[in-house]
Enzyme design. Structure first.
Site, PDB file in Angstrom:
ATOM      1  N   ASP A  54      -6.860  -2.620  -7.415  1.00 23.23           N
ATOM      2  CA  ASP A  54      -7.385  -3.286  -6.217  1.00 23.23           C
ATOM      3  C   ASP A  54      -7.729  -4.722  -6.578  1.00 23.23           C
ATOM      4  O   ASP A  54      -8.069  -5.013  -7.730  1.00 23.23           O
ATOM      5  CB  ASP A  54      -8.630  -2.560  -5.702  1.00 23.23           C
ATOM      6  CG  ASP A  54      -8.958  -3.017  -4.288  1.00 23.23           C
ATOM      7  OD1 ASP A  54      -8.388  -2.461  -3.338  1.00 23.23           O
ATOM      8  OD2 ASP A  54      -9.753  -3.953  -4.132  1.00 23.23           O
TER       9      ASP A  54
ATOM     10  N   ARG B   9       0.819  -1.232   0.000  1.00 24.10           N
ATOM     11  CA  ARG B   9       0.000   0.000   0.000  1.00 24.10           C
ATOM     12  C   ARG B   9       0.845   1.272   0.000  1.00 24.10           C
ATOM     13  O   ARG B   9       0.436   2.285   0.569  1.00 24.10           O
ATOM     14  CB  ARG B   9      -0.950   0.029   1.207  1.00 24.10           C
ATOM     15  CG  ARG B   9      -2.085  -0.947   1.155  1.00 24.10           C
ATOM     16  CD  ARG B   9      -3.198  -0.407   0.256  1.00 24.10           C
ATOM     17  NE  ARG B   9      -4.324  -1.332   0.228  1.00 24.10           N
ATOM     18  CZ  ARG B   9      -5.371  -1.246   1.047  1.00 24.10           C
ATOM     19  NH1 ARG B   9      -5.455  -0.286   1.921  1.00 24.10           N
ATOM     20  NH2 ARG B   9      -6.331  -2.125   0.954  1.00 24.10           N
TER      21      ARG B   9
ATOM     22  N   ARG C 294      -6.447  11.530  -6.025  1.00 21.30           N
ATOM     23  CA  ARG C 294      -7.667  10.806  -5.649  1.00 21.30           C
ATOM     24  C   ARG C 294      -8.879  11.738  -5.736  1.00 21.30           C
ATOM     25  O   ARG C 294      -9.943  11.357  -6.217  1.00 21.30           O
ATOM     26  CB  ARG C 294      -7.466  10.258  -4.239  1.00 21.30           C
ATOM     27  CG  ARG C 294      -8.659   9.678  -3.563  1.00 21.30           C
ATOM     28  CD  ARG C 294      -8.903   8.249  -4.005  1.00 21.30           C
ATOM     29  NE  ARG C 294      -9.748   7.584  -3.028  1.00 21.30           N
ATOM     30  CZ  ARG C 294     -11.016   7.902  -2.812  1.00 21.30           C
ATOM     31  NH1 ARG C 294     -11.601   8.844  -3.523  1.00 21.30           N
ATOM     32  NH2 ARG C 294     -11.704   7.261  -1.891  1.00 21.30           N
TER      33      ARG C 294
ATOM     34  N   TYR D 298     -14.780 -11.759  -0.202  1.00 20.31           N
ATOM     35  CA  TYR D 298     -15.511 -10.503  -0.420  1.00 20.31           C
ATOM     36  C   TYR D 298     -16.727 -10.719  -1.329  1.00 20.31           C
ATOM     37  O   TYR D 298     -17.774 -10.109  -1.140  1.00 20.31           O
ATOM     38  CB  TYR D 298     -14.583  -9.437  -1.019  1.00 20.31           C
ATOM     39  CG  TYR D 298     -13.571  -8.911  -0.007  1.00 20.31           C
ATOM     40  CD1 TYR D 298     -13.921  -7.904   0.893  1.00 20.31           C
ATOM     41  CD2 TYR D 298     -12.292  -9.442   0.071  1.00 20.31           C
ATOM     42  CE1 TYR D 298     -13.012  -7.436   1.829  1.00 20.31           C
ATOM     43  CE2 TYR D 298     -11.368  -8.976   1.006  1.00 20.31           C
ATOM     44  CZ  TYR D 298     -11.736  -7.975   1.885  1.00 20.31           C
ATOM     45  OH  TYR D 298     -10.843  -7.515   2.822  1.00 20.31           O
TER      46      TYR D 298
ATOM     47  N   ARG E 170      -3.334   6.929   0.939  1.00 25.46           N
ATOM     48  CA  ARG E 170      -3.819   8.153   1.590  1.00 25.46           C
ATOM     49  C   ARG E 170      -2.837   8.834   2.532  1.00 25.46           C
ATOM     50  O   ARG E 170      -3.057   9.979   2.909  1.00 25.46           O
ATOM     51  CB  ARG E 170      -5.128   7.848   2.331  1.00 25.46           C
ATOM     52  CG  ARG E 170      -6.308   7.701   1.398  1.00 25.46           C
ATOM     53  CD  ARG E 170      -7.474   7.035   2.095  1.00 25.46           C
ATOM     54  NE  ARG E 170      -7.135   5.658   2.423  1.00 25.46           N
ATOM     55  CZ  ARG E 170      -7.956   4.782   2.999  1.00 25.46           C
ATOM     56  NH1 ARG E 170      -9.165   5.160   3.334  1.00 25.46           N
ATOM     57  NH2 ARG E 170      -7.574   3.549   3.239  1.00 25.46           N
TER      58      ARG E 170
HETATM   59  O1  CP3 Z   1      -0.045  -1.890  -2.458  1.00 22.75           O
HETATM   60  C1  CP3 Z   1      -0.395  -0.973  -3.227  1.00 22.75           C
HETATM   61  O2  CP3 Z   1      -0.062   0.220  -3.047  1.00 22.75           O
HETATM   62  C2  CP3 Z   1      -1.138  -1.326  -4.517  1.00 22.75           C
HETATM   63  C3  CP3 Z   1      -2.538  -1.096  -4.542  1.00 22.75           C
HETATM   64  C4  CP3 Z   1      -3.463  -1.975  -3.709  1.00 22.75           C
HETATM   65  C5  CP3 Z   1      -4.656  -1.472  -3.142  1.00 22.75           C
HETATM   66  N1  CP3 Z   1      -5.332  -2.516  -2.590  1.00 22.75           N
HETATM   67  C6  CP3 Z   1      -5.084  -0.065  -3.168  1.00 22.75           C
HETATM   68  C7  CP3 Z   1      -6.168   0.402  -2.287  1.00 22.75           C
HETATM   69  C8  CP3 Z   1      -3.414  -3.335  -3.446  1.00 22.75           C
HETATM   70  C9  CP3 Z   1      -2.326  -4.354  -3.779  1.00 22.75           C
HETATM   71  C10 CP3 Z   1      -4.602  -3.671  -2.735  1.00 22.75           C
HETATM   72  C11 CP3 Z   1      -4.922  -5.031  -2.297  1.00 22.75           C
HETATM   73  C12 CP3 Z   1      -6.137  -5.261  -1.520  1.00 22.75           C
HETATM   74  N2  CP3 Z   1      -7.353  -4.664  -1.639  1.00 22.75           N
HETATM   75  C13 CP3 Z   1      -6.242  -6.275  -0.547  1.00 22.75           C
HETATM   76  C14 CP3 Z   1      -5.166  -7.254  -0.164  1.00 22.75           C
HETATM   77  C15 CP3 Z   1      -4.125  -6.666   0.719  1.00 22.75           C
HETATM   78  C16 CP3 Z   1      -4.618  -6.295   2.111  1.00 22.75           C
HETATM   79  O3  CP3 Z   1      -4.570  -5.095   2.405  1.00 22.75           O
HETATM   80  O4  CP3 Z   1      -4.968  -7.196   2.861  1.00 22.75           O
HETATM   81  C17 CP3 Z   1      -7.558  -6.236  -0.041  1.00 22.75           C
HETATM   82  C18 CP3 Z   1      -8.132  -7.111   1.048  1.00 22.75           C
HETATM   83  C19 CP3 Z   1      -8.254  -5.205  -0.754  1.00 22.75           C
HETATM   84  C20 CP3 Z   1      -9.686  -4.805  -0.632  1.00 22.75           C
HETATM   85  C21 CP3 Z   1      -9.796  -3.409  -0.167  1.00 22.75           C
HETATM   86  N3  CP3 Z   1      -9.516  -2.305  -0.923  1.00 22.75           N
HETATM   87  C22 CP3 Z   1     -10.226  -2.961   1.108  1.00 22.75           C
HETATM   88  C23 CP3 Z   1     -10.618  -3.858   2.258  1.00 22.75           C
HETATM   89  C24 CP3 Z   1     -10.178  -1.567   1.092  1.00 22.75           C
HETATM   90  C25 CP3 Z   1     -10.645  -0.617   2.159  1.00 22.75           C
HETATM   91  C26 CP3 Z   1      -9.629  -0.422   3.221  1.00 22.75           C
HETATM   92  C27 CP3 Z   1      -8.976   0.920   3.093  1.00 22.75           C
HETATM   93  O5  CP3 Z   1      -7.768   1.019   3.329  1.00 22.75           O
HETATM   94  O6  CP3 Z   1      -9.693   1.902   2.809  1.00 22.75           O
HETATM   95  C28 CP3 Z   1      -9.694  -1.174  -0.190  1.00 22.75           C
HETATM   96  C29 CP3 Z   1      -9.473   0.221  -0.651  1.00 22.75           C
HETATM   97  C30 CP3 Z   1      -8.121   0.546  -1.172  1.00 22.75           C
HETATM   98  N4  CP3 Z   1      -7.346  -0.257  -1.952  1.00 22.75           N
HETATM   99  C31 CP3 Z   1      -7.458   1.796  -0.992  1.00 22.75           C
HETATM  100  C32 CP3 Z   1      -6.243   1.711  -1.689  1.00 22.75           C
HETATM  101  C33 CP3 Z   1      -5.204   2.780  -1.851  1.00 22.75           C
HETATM  102  C34 CP3 Z   1      -8.010   2.991  -0.253  1.00 22.75           C
HETATM  103  C35 CP3 Z   1      -8.990   3.679  -1.165  1.00 22.75           C
HETATM  104  C36 CP3 Z   1      -9.016   5.169  -1.068  1.00 22.75           C
HETATM  105  O7  CP3 Z   1      -8.103   5.862  -1.598  1.00 22.75           O
HETATM  106  O8  CP3 Z   1      -9.991   5.677  -0.483  1.00 22.75           O
END
Ligand code: CP3
Length: 336
Positions: free
Chosen positions: A71, A21, A34, A144, A25
């Site tokens: 994602d 990640r 964003r 999910y 943010r």
């Molecule tokens: O690592 C990186 O920077 C690459 C991008 C990436 C994202 N999500 C961006 C993201 C990757 C590899 C993921 C994987 C992901 N997504 C996983 C597996 C890894 C983990 O964290 O366990 C899972 C379970 C998801 C599903 C997901 N996406 C959730 C549960 C959430 C909400 C949680 C949160 O942090 O808000 C997301 C949103 C998400 N995915 C964001 C980002 C940058 C935040 C969105 C925003 O900008 O508002």
């Protein structure tokens, strides 16, 4: 590339580093893009903007690898399941009732912008920086899809795994096929290696872990390596406990990402001899910074020295991390 040299099993010192990640943010420049994109899914599907946020942390911190900005839930969306993100909470999908709505043949057209992002990022990255493509592990994506959201205990998929195992097997089968095609597309577009985020691997008992986590991963790694013999694959079977050894030995991955609770020396003892590890500093320490972070990081580096290791966190970076702490982490790693 230092990063690929380690993935090939060679110890490199100081170790290459990136953070799960790393685009997100906690970076003001991410929040600006964003806001420009509107919502998170639009950001993932707008190649110019997704490429820009992928590159931001590379420019700022000089990580050894960039990870495609997207994602894991873009794939089920491309297969036809509705998806939206609730601000500050997370993903929402209508809990899957039947696999008929999932359409492999139209997915490629919907995720095409993601492959375009990969092309753009690879064209802009420094030659020594690796580009990691990724997908969710089928079991995690199914969690999910079946429960419709995270934050709970994924009780629906866990119940259906006993009551209607054919339904779960069918979902995993479709996801496995789709993931192979999706990752092949990313490799063709320029990804230098790929990672499977199996974040909820640890909610299943051993027999289901074998069927839902290891077997689909094995199918994905076999298909990809048949087509791209030199391709390196990182698996992140989070919270898998002692099953980590079996996962590392039989799933076909070249490296495993360790979660925060896993002791590196103990992981080494239960995994195959030549295993490459990635991880696993507590993300909370990156928020706290100071002596607690520095001491834990130095201890981790001491433990990793002499082995093929990729420095990372045990889970994703959180939005409350001060960017200066990331800077400090990189300084310490670089001078290790
Ligand atoms: O690592 C990186 O920077 C690459 C991008 C990436 C994202 N999500 C961006 C993201 C990757 C590899 C993921 C994987 C992901 N997504 C996983 C597996 C890894 C983990 O964290 O366990 C899972 C379970 C998801 C599903 C997901 N996406 C959730 C549960 C959430 C909400 C949680 C949160 O942090 O808000 C997301 C949103 C998400 N995915 C964001 C980002 C940058 C935040 C969105 C925003 O900008 O508002």
């Amino acid at each position: 590339m230092k990063f690929l040299h380690v993935l090939n099993g060679n110890p490199v010192w100081p170790p290459p580093a990136w953070l799960m990640r790393q685009a997100g943010r906690y970076l003001p420049e991410y929040r600006a893009i964003r806001a420009q994109a509107g919502d998170f899914i639009s950001l993932c599907l707008t190649p110019d903007l997704a490429a820009e946020v992928t590159l931001q942390p590379i420019r700022k911190f000089g990580f050894d690898a960039a990870i495609l900005f997207s994602d894991i839930l873009i794939l089920p969306m491309a297969l036809g399941q509705k998806l939206h993100f609730v601000e500050g909470e997370g993903p929402r999908l209508p809990p899957l009732q039947e696999t008929r709505i999932l359409r492999l043949e139209r997915a490629e057209a919907i995720y095409a912008p993601v492959l375009q992002t990969v092309r753009r990022v690879r064209a802009s990255l420094p030659a020594q920086t690796a580009l990691i493509g990724f997908a969710g592990g089928p079991a995690t994506v199914a969690c999910y899809m079946v429960d419709g959201q995270g934050g709970g205990e994924f009780s629906r998929i866990r119940r259906l795994a006993y009551e209607n195992p054919e339904f779960i097997a069918e979902i995993l089968n479709i996801l496995t096929e789709a993931t192979i095609t999706y990752l092949q597309g990313q490799v063709e577009a320029g990804a230098n290696c790929v990672m499977l985020f199996e974040s909820w691997a640890g909610i299943f008992p051993p027999s289901q872990f074998r069927n839902f986590v290891i077997a689909p991963t094995k199918r994905i790694t076999s298909a990809l390596k048949q087509r791209y013999p030199g391709l390196k694959i990182i698996g992140f079977p989070r919270l898998s406990g002692l099953m980590l050894g079996e996962y590392a030995a039989t799933s076909g991955v070249d490296a495993v990402g360790l979660d925060t609770v896993t002791d590196l020396a103990k992981a080494r003892a239960i995994c195959p001899e030549n295993m490459v590890f990635q991880g696993n500093l507590d993300p909370l320490l990156l928020k706290l910074g100071g002596a607690p972070m520095e001491n834990a990081l130095r201890a981790l580096l001491d433990e990793a020295r002499g082995h093929p290791h990729i420095l990372n966190l045990g889970h994703g970076i959180t939005p409350d991390v001060p960017p200066e702490h990331v800077q400090k982490l990189m300084e310490i790693v670089r001078s290790a």
